[in-house]
Design an enzyme around this catalytic site. Structure first.
Site, PDB file in Angstrom:
ATOM      1  CG  HIS A 180      -2.081   0.824   1.258  1.00 23.38           C
ATOM      2  ND1 HIS A 180      -2.018   2.198   1.140  1.00 23.38           N
ATOM      3  CD2 HIS A 180      -3.394   0.522   1.399  1.00 23.38           C
ATOM      4  CE1 HIS A 180      -3.239   2.697   1.220  1.00 23.38           C
ATOM      5  NE2 HIS A 180      -4.095   1.700   1.381  1.00 23.38           N
ATOM      6  CD  GLU A 280      -3.304   0.944  -2.123  1.00 23.64           C
ATOM      7  OE1 GLU A 280      -3.625  -0.197  -1.711  1.00 23.64           O
ATOM      8  OE2 GLU A 280      -4.009   1.954  -1.960  1.00 23.64           O
TER       9      GLU A 280
END
EC number: 5.1.3.15
Length: 306
Positions: A180, A280
């Site tokens: 992330h 991400e």
């Protein structure tokens, strides 16, 4: 942010380390790398990289000014590890959803304490490996048994992250996951992401409907999309370019909370959305993976100069 020295576990031999040191930051243990060419910070909780920079540069990652370093609390910024599921469990495929016993998003890896496996150093590179054995200790949240091994490689070329999952159970294991990555910008309105043109994406803000990207991705408010693409990406900001190249991924999540959601997020400055964007590397939505007994899959990203 208080810091103190820390006595490492007996299983490691820090006397052999030239550039890496233990640090206590807030209430969490971290490894800090001070190499002649670059620096980095990796927390054991969450196997969480919060800092990487060449020594003539600022942090390549965005870290919230109000991030808190506390046990059981996800760090806001850097590169959280979303594993063994990504996002809302209810939005995952049935094979993943049936294993999850909590409504919490993004899995338990980002707040779990990982084990240091190895630190390798050379004149040109530092490599740190951590592992998480997802066994019966997590049965209240998840039904499965898997080993996650993450390796961070730092050099003058940038940083490389590889997350390898091995199914240790006899039954097939379905998982979704993401690295992330929070990236900084001085102005989100003058930021664009290249490499996703003509890709299909699912817009979670528009009833999860599918759309096709035309040209670069620009940001003018809250953005939350899952792209069906594994192409190399370039983030262009007023300060320069950053290139992201993924492996083991056919999906990319692009996220910015925008002004309204930013106010509802924990450990997130109200104007922080103007200074960051998440790109991400993922196995998300239809790109989830299924591992048979003993099988492994590696999800990775290389972050370098554009």
């Amino acid at each position: 942010m208080p810091e103190s020295s820390h006595t490492p576990p007996a299983s490691v031999t820090p006397g052999q380390w030239s550039f890496t040191r233990w640090k206590t930051i807030g209430q969490l243990e971290a490894l800090e790398v001070h190499h002649p060419v670059f620096s980095a910070t990796v927390f054991l909780q969450g196997a969480h990289l919060t800092h990487f920079a060449l020594n003539d540069d600022t942090n390549w990652l965005w870290l919230s000014d109000t991030a808190r370093f506390e046990p059981g609390r996800a760090i806001r910024g850097g590169i959280p590890v979303c594993w063994p599921w990504f996002g809302d469990p209810a939005r995952n495929p049935p094979e993943i959803r049936k294993r999850v016993h909590t409504p919490s998003a993004h899995g338990f890896a980002r707040t779990a304490l990982w084990r240091l496996e190895d630190v390798r150093e050379s004149a040109h590179e530092v490599e740190i490996s951590l592992s998480l054995n997802a066994n019966e200790d997590f049965e209240g949240q998840w039904d499965g048994h898997a080993l996650a091994l993450i390796t961070f490689s730092f050099s003058v070329r940038g940083c490389q992250i590889a997350l390898t999952t091995t199914n240790l159970s006899k039954d097939p294991l379905a998982l979704s996951q993401a690295l992330h990555t929070y990236l900084p910008t001085s102005d989100i309105s003058r930021t664009r992401l290249l490499g996703l043109g003509h890709s299909q994406y699912m817009d979670t803000l528009k009833d999860w409907d599918y759309f096709e990207q035309e040209g670069p991705v620009y940001f003018d408010g809250e953005t939350d999309r899952i792209y069906e693409s594994a192409e190399p990406l370039t983030l262009v900001t007023p300060a320069g370019k950053r290139k992201l190249t993924s492996v083991g991924s056919d999906s990319t999540v692009v996220w910015n909370p925008g002004p309204e959601k930013a106010l509802r997020l924990s450990d997130f400055p109200g104007t922080g959305w103007q200074k960051m964007v998440c790109v991400e590397t993922a196995n998300a939505a239809t790109d989830y993976r299924v591992l048979n007994e003993g099988q492994s899959h590696t999800l990775g990203v290389v972050i370098g100069r554009g």
